[in-house]
Write a protein that holds these residues in place. Structure first.
Motif, PDB file in Angstrom:
ATOM      1  N   ILE A  17     -20.157-101.806 -18.938  1.00 27.43           N
ATOM      2  CA  ILE A  17     -20.562-103.212 -19.012  1.00 27.43           C
ATOM      3  C   ILE A  17     -19.992-104.029 -17.859  1.00 27.43           C
ATOM      4  O   ILE A  17     -20.382-105.168 -17.661  1.00 27.43           O
ATOM      5  N   ALA A  18     -19.089-103.449 -17.115  1.00 26.24           N
ATOM      6  CA  ALA A  18     -18.531-104.191 -15.990  1.00 26.24           C
ATOM      7  C   ALA A  18     -18.141-103.219 -14.899  1.00 26.24           C
ATOM      8  O   ALA A  18     -17.610-102.155 -15.186  1.00 26.24           O
ATOM      9  N   SER A  19     -18.468-103.580 -13.672  1.00 28.46           N
ATOM     10  CA  SER A  19     -17.973-102.730 -12.599  1.00 28.46           C
ATOM     11  C   SER A  19     -17.371-103.551 -11.476  1.00 28.46           C
ATOM     12  O   SER A  19     -17.852-104.620 -11.117  1.00 28.46           O
ATOM     13  N   ALA A  76     -12.005-116.398  -5.338  1.00 31.90           N
ATOM     14  CA  ALA A  76     -13.105-115.858  -4.553  1.00 31.90           C
ATOM     15  C   ALA A  76     -12.697-114.501  -3.990  1.00 31.90           C
ATOM     16  O   ALA A  76     -11.558-114.311  -3.585  1.00 31.90           O
ATOM     17  N   LEU A  77     -13.655-113.569  -3.990  1.00 35.66           N
ATOM     18  CA  LEU A  77     -13.385-112.231  -3.459  1.00 35.66           C
ATOM     19  C   LEU A  77     -13.224-112.268  -1.949  1.00 35.66           C
ATOM     20  O   LEU A  77     -13.939-113.002  -1.267  1.00 35.66           O
ATOM     21  N   THR A  78     -12.316-111.468  -1.441  1.00 34.60           N
ATOM     22  CA  THR A  78     -12.248-111.287   0.008  1.00 34.60           C
ATOM     23  C   THR A  78     -13.234-110.192   0.414  1.00 34.60           C
ATOM     24  O   THR A  78     -14.011-110.356   1.348  1.00 34.60           O
ATOM     25  N   GLU A  79     -13.181-109.062  -0.308  1.00 42.34           N
ATOM     26  CA  GLU A  79     -14.149-107.988  -0.077  1.00 42.34           C
ATOM     27  C   GLU A  79     -14.552-107.376  -1.417  1.00 42.34           C
ATOM     28  O   GLU A  79     -13.861-107.539  -2.411  1.00 42.34           O
ATOM     29  N   GLY A  80     -15.637-106.639  -1.385  1.00 40.09           N
ATOM     30  CA  GLY A  80     -16.055-105.908  -2.572  1.00 40.09           C
ATOM     31  C   GLY A  80     -16.942-106.737  -3.487  1.00 40.09           C
ATOM     32  O   GLY A  80     -17.370-107.832  -3.104  1.00 40.09           O
ATOM     33  N   TYR A  81     -17.269-106.184  -4.654  1.00 40.32           N
ATOM     34  CA  TYR A  81     -18.066-106.977  -5.577  1.00 40.32           C
ATOM     35  C   TYR A  81     -17.741-106.683  -7.035  1.00 40.32           C
ATOM     36  O   TYR A  81     -17.223-105.631  -7.385  1.00 40.32           O
ATOM     37  N   ILE A  82     -17.994-107.687  -7.856  1.00 42.81           N
ATOM     38  CA  ILE A  82     -17.697-107.585  -9.278  1.00 42.81           C
ATOM     39  C   ILE A  82     -18.938-107.999 -10.051  1.00 42.81           C
ATOM     40  O   ILE A  82     -19.565-109.009  -9.721  1.00 42.81           O
ATOM     41  N   GLU A  83     -19.297-107.217 -11.059  1.00 37.16           N
ATOM     42  CA  GLU A  83     -20.421-107.579 -11.901  1.00 37.16           C
ATOM     43  C   GLU A  83     -20.044-107.313 -13.352  1.00 37.16           C
ATOM     44  O   GLU A  83     -19.553-106.239 -13.692  1.00 37.16           O
ATOM     45  N   LEU A  84     -20.199-108.345 -14.184  1.00 39.17           N
ATOM     46  CA  LEU A  84     -19.898-108.209 -15.606  1.00 39.17           C
ATOM     47  C   LEU A  84     -21.174-108.526 -16.375  1.00 39.17           C
ATOM     48  O   LEU A  84     -21.755-109.596 -16.177  1.00 39.17           O
ATOM     49  N   LEU A  85     -21.603-107.633 -17.234  1.00 41.21           N
ATOM     50  CA  LEU A  85     -22.821-107.828 -18.032  1.00 41.21           C
ATOM     51  C   LEU A  85     -23.990-108.306 -17.172  1.00 41.21           C
ATOM     52  O   LEU A  85     -24.741-109.210 -17.546  1.00 41.21           O
ATOM     53  N   ASN A  86     -24.070-107.746 -15.982  1.00 44.04           N
ATOM     54  CA  ASN A  86     -25.118-108.083 -15.011  1.00 44.04           C
ATOM     55  C   ASN A  86     -25.038-109.493 -14.459  1.00 44.04           C
ATOM     56  O   ASN A  86     -26.019-110.017 -13.941  1.00 44.04           O
ATOM     57  N   LYS A 105     -22.577-112.359 -12.085  1.00 44.00           N
ATOM     58  CA  LYS A 105     -21.431-112.563 -11.199  1.00 44.00           C
ATOM     59  C   LYS A 105     -20.376-113.360 -11.967  1.00 44.00           C
ATOM     60  O   LYS A 105     -20.712-114.188 -12.810  1.00 44.00           O
ATOM     61  N   PRO A 106     -19.107-113.126 -11.675  1.00 41.74           N
ATOM     62  CA  PRO A 106     -18.051-113.884 -12.360  1.00 41.74           C
ATOM     63  C   PRO A 106     -18.262-115.396 -12.231  1.00 41.74           C
ATOM     64  O   PRO A 106     -18.700-115.882 -11.189  1.00 41.74           O
ATOM     65  N   GLY A 107     -17.976-116.110 -13.325  1.00 42.78           N
ATOM     66  CA  GLY A 107     -18.054-117.571 -13.290  1.00 42.78           C
ATOM     67  C   GLY A 107     -19.385-118.128 -13.777  1.00 42.78           C
ATOM     68  O   GLY A 107     -19.495-119.319 -14.044  1.00 42.78           O
ATOM     69  N   ASP A 108     -20.417-117.282 -13.896  1.00 42.67           N
ATOM     70  CA  ASP A 108     -21.718-117.738 -14.375  1.00 42.67           C
ATOM     71  C   ASP A 108     -21.598-118.224 -15.834  1.00 42.67           C
ATOM     72  O   ASP A 108     -20.989-117.554 -16.656  1.00 42.67           O
ATOM     73  N   ILE A 109     -22.195-119.373 -16.137  1.00 47.03           N
ATOM     74  CA  ILE A 109     -22.074-119.922 -17.491  1.00 47.03           C
ATOM     75  C   ILE A 109     -22.671-118.974 -18.534  1.00 47.03           C
ATOM     76  O   ILE A 109     -22.155-118.852 -19.652  1.00 47.03           O
ATOM     77  N   LYS A 110     -23.741-118.264 -18.154  1.00 44.02           N
ATOM     78  CA  LYS A 110     -24.350-117.325 -19.105  1.00 44.02           C
ATOM     79  C   LYS A 110     -23.423-116.150 -19.381  1.00 44.02           C
ATOM     80  O   LYS A 110     -23.470-115.551 -20.455  1.00 44.02           O
ATOM     81  N   LEU A 111     -22.602-115.825 -18.404  1.00 43.29           N
ATOM     82  CA  LEU A 111     -21.591-114.793 -18.611  1.00 43.29           C
ATOM     83  C   LEU A 111     -20.465-115.337 -19.496  1.00 43.29           C
ATOM     84  O   LEU A 111     -20.013-114.687 -20.436  1.00 43.29           O
ATOM     85  N   LYS A 112     -20.052-116.564 -19.182  1.00 47.69           N
ATOM     86  CA  LYS A 112     -18.947-117.167 -19.947  1.00 47.69           C
ATOM     87  C   LYS A 112     -19.279-117.235 -21.432  1.00 47.69           C
ATOM     88  O   LYS A 112     -18.400-117.148 -22.273  1.00 47.69           O
ATOM     89  N   ARG A 113     -20.570-117.430 -21.751  1.00 45.88           N
ATOM     90  CA  ARG A 113     -20.957-117.503 -23.166  1.00 45.88           C
ATOM     91  C   ARG A 113     -20.803-116.164 -23.870  1.00 45.88           C
ATOM     92  O   ARG A 113     -20.883-116.095 -25.084  1.00 45.88           O
ATOM     93  N   GLN A 114     -20.608-115.096 -23.108  1.00 49.06           N
ATOM     94  CA  GLN A 114     -20.411-113.778 -23.722  1.00 49.06           C
ATOM     95  C   GLN A 114     -18.980-113.284 -23.558  1.00 49.06           C
ATOM     96  O   GLN A 114     -18.689-112.130 -23.825  1.00 49.06           O
TER      97      GLN A 114
END
Lengths: 254, 306
Positions: free
Chosen positions: B9-11, B60-70, B72-81
């Motif tokens: 669910i997160a990478s 903020a990321l310096t390099e690389g990427y993070i995805e949680l439940l499809n 990006k971090p900080g998205d309100i739709k993500l925060k609701r989950q």
């Protein structure tokens, strides 16, 4: 309709957020009582008891202490309130929660406006009953409206202060802005009592322009253009809203 | 191992974070599965909080990427989950426990039932108390309640049991296990290694911004092939110390503790010397031993490389 599952009811959040904030403040009389009573007390001293020119002063000062009164809650509820919550780490909890940022702002604006209304009504009461201020209904209403809306630029200024200041220094810093600005904008006594260079300096201050705007209603302003005052107030609002948004969405805080 | 078959669910891929010119995190990659408890351990300054803050979108990321439940971090739709329990020095004084909870529940479309929530977080007795009157442990329980009130799919817990007494800590663990069973993924940082040992499906150990070890608690503990022999005796410590040159012996309270790679041989030596041995136990290394040793090894490896 299928959005309902994923999106909470925004109005309910706005309402609950405002209610929680208001209850908190009512339960903290150490903040709410002085904020309401200071402008009323000053007006009683300088506008009613010791007034030098009975014809104009009570009306003039009722308006300018109204300005002074509505600026206070705006600067303090936003400026000090946000800085303190940031210091506690509570602001972070709110920030990572799914609270819409707009709800936070809405609640504090609603709170500020209710304080403003209370202060305005008290001042009007004092003026009308004890200093025989006589105005048309439309004038009372227009002054109240200008003062209420006029607190919004100061909400924006307070928001920026709250997002930049440390919790320990916020109360002192906000006072250091609030009190001198009130004095230099001619809120404590008529602006033309001040030396000329200070009067021209007042042109830079948003409180001066709000006072002039409200004084226009009773024909006691300095005669500058209405649009100038509005433009300055709008410019302040946008500038500080921009700064606040920038501070809020800036990552890597601290 | 069963978690490995569960969906990811997160990478987090090759994530680095620089503050000024210093790397706080370097090339971190990890995946989080549904319904697993992942503990991030490490000494102070290892980068645990930085990693959590990156996942929460506060940095903020310096390099690389993070995805949680499809998202990006900080998205309100993500925060609701998601739910997050961060370290907080105090809460707004003049709101009650109940008011705090009702407000936070309103942020979610289908929050957890209020009574279920206060039972789970152990707040039933104090629901009408103002937050200024709560003890440290009670505040932590309230913050925990706020973090789970939205039935989150991902739960971030930063040092959740600080200030809790043993009973409260045990019921926190119980609650975390309940959530896990419902499929919530939990990302936990803690200084209590026992907590990590009890709760985690997987542990990653950070040191100086890098992952130095990851695996199940047992895998990490088995990195250490030493056993601890523990007993009390009226014989002076010196006579044991002379006997056992390859092992380290220390005194802990009324007990002697001997670290050894060969417990059978060590016991033979001890018993040949004296049979004045009481309360004997022999244990494998705990997570704490593994933690200390792995960090030491990492530090000395880095010194050699420099």
């Amino acid at each position: 309709m299928n959005q309902i599952l994923a999106t909470p009811n925004l109005w309910r959040i706005y309402l609950l957020e405002s209610k929680t904030e208001t209850l908190r403040l009512i339960r903290t009389p150490g903040f709410s009582v002085p904020t309401i009573l200071f402008p009323v007390m000053f007006y009683s001293f300088f506008g009613i008891l010791f007034n030098m020119n009975a014809a104009n002063m009570p009306t003039y000062l009722m308006v300018t202490y109204g300005v002074f009164g509505v600026i206070g809650p705006a600067l303090f509820s936003f400026g000090v309130g946000i800085a303190v919550e940031r210091g506690q780490g509570w602001f972070d909890i709110k920030e990572v929660s799914p609270m819409p940022a707009s709800a936070y702002v809405f609640a504090r604006v609603a709170l500020t406006l209710s304080f403003s209304l209370l202060i305005i009504l008290l001042l009007f009461f004092m003026g009308a009953v004890f200093a025989e201020v006589r105005l048309f209904h439309s004038q009372w209403l227009l002054i109240a409206l200008i003062l209420m809306l006029g607190s919004l630029p100061f909400c924006a200024i307070g928001m920026t202060l709250g997002l930049y200041l440390k919790s320990t220094s916020a109360p002192a810093t906000v006072n250091l802005i609030y009190l001198p600005m009130g004095f230099l904008s001619g809120l404590w006594f008529p602006i033309n009592f001040l030396p000329d260079f200070m009067q021209s300096f007042a042109n830079l201050l948003p409180a001066y322009h709000l006072a002039q705007l409200a004084l226009k209603v009773v024909d006691m302003d300095n005669g500058a253009n209405l649009w100038l005052h509005l433009a300055v107030l709008l410019a302040y609002t946008f500038l500080f809203l921009l700064l606040a948004v920038k501070a809020y969405y800036k990552k890597d805080k601290q | 191992m069963q978690t490995m078959t569960k969906p990811i669910i997160a990478s987090i891929k090759r994530v680095s974070k620089k503050f000024d010119d210093q790397y706080a995190l370097r090339e971190i990659s990890l995946e989080i599965h549904e319904g697993e408890v992942l503990s991030i351990l490490g000494p102070n300054g290892a980068g645990k909080t930085t990693l959590i803050n990156l996942m929460l979108g506060r940095l903020a990321l310096t390099e690389g990427y993070i995805e949680l439940l499809n998202f990006k971090p900080g998205d309100i739709k993500l925060k609701r989950q998601c739910g997050a329990m961060l370290q907080v020095s105090s809460l707004p004084d003049m709101s009650t426990v109940k008011e705090h909870i009702l407000l936070f529940q309103s942020y979610y479309a289908s929050p957890m039932d209020y009574h279920q929530l206060i039972n789970l977080a152990g707040l039933k007795e104090i629901e009408n108390s103002y937050s200024k009157n709560l003890s440290g442990g009670q505040k932590q329980r309230l913050l925990f309640a706020l973090s789970i009130c939205g039935n989150p799919k991902i739960l971030f817990l930063d040092e959740p049991s600080v200030g809790m007494d043993i009973t409260a800590r045990k019921s926190l663990w119980q609650a975390i296990n309940d959530l896990k069973r419902q499929g919530t993924s939990v990302i936990l940082t803690t200084h209590y290694l026992e907590e990590a040992d009890q709760l985690s499906d997987r542990i990653i150990m950070l040191n100086k911004g890098q992952v130095i070890q990851q695996g199940t608690p047992n895998e990490i503990k088995s990195q250490i092939d030493r056993k601890t022999i523990r007993f009390s005796s009226s014989v002076a410590i010196e006579s044991f110390a002379n006997l056992l040159n390859h092992s380290t012996i220390s005194v802990r309270g009324n007990f002697f503790e001997i670290q050894t790679k060969n417990p059978a041989l060590t016991m033979k030596k001890i018993l040949s010397n004296t049979d004045d041995i009481r309360d004997l136990s022999i244990n494998g290394a705990g997570l704490e031993d593994a933690f200390l040793l792995l960090n030491q090894q990492n530090d000395s490896r880095q010194e050699r490389n420099q």
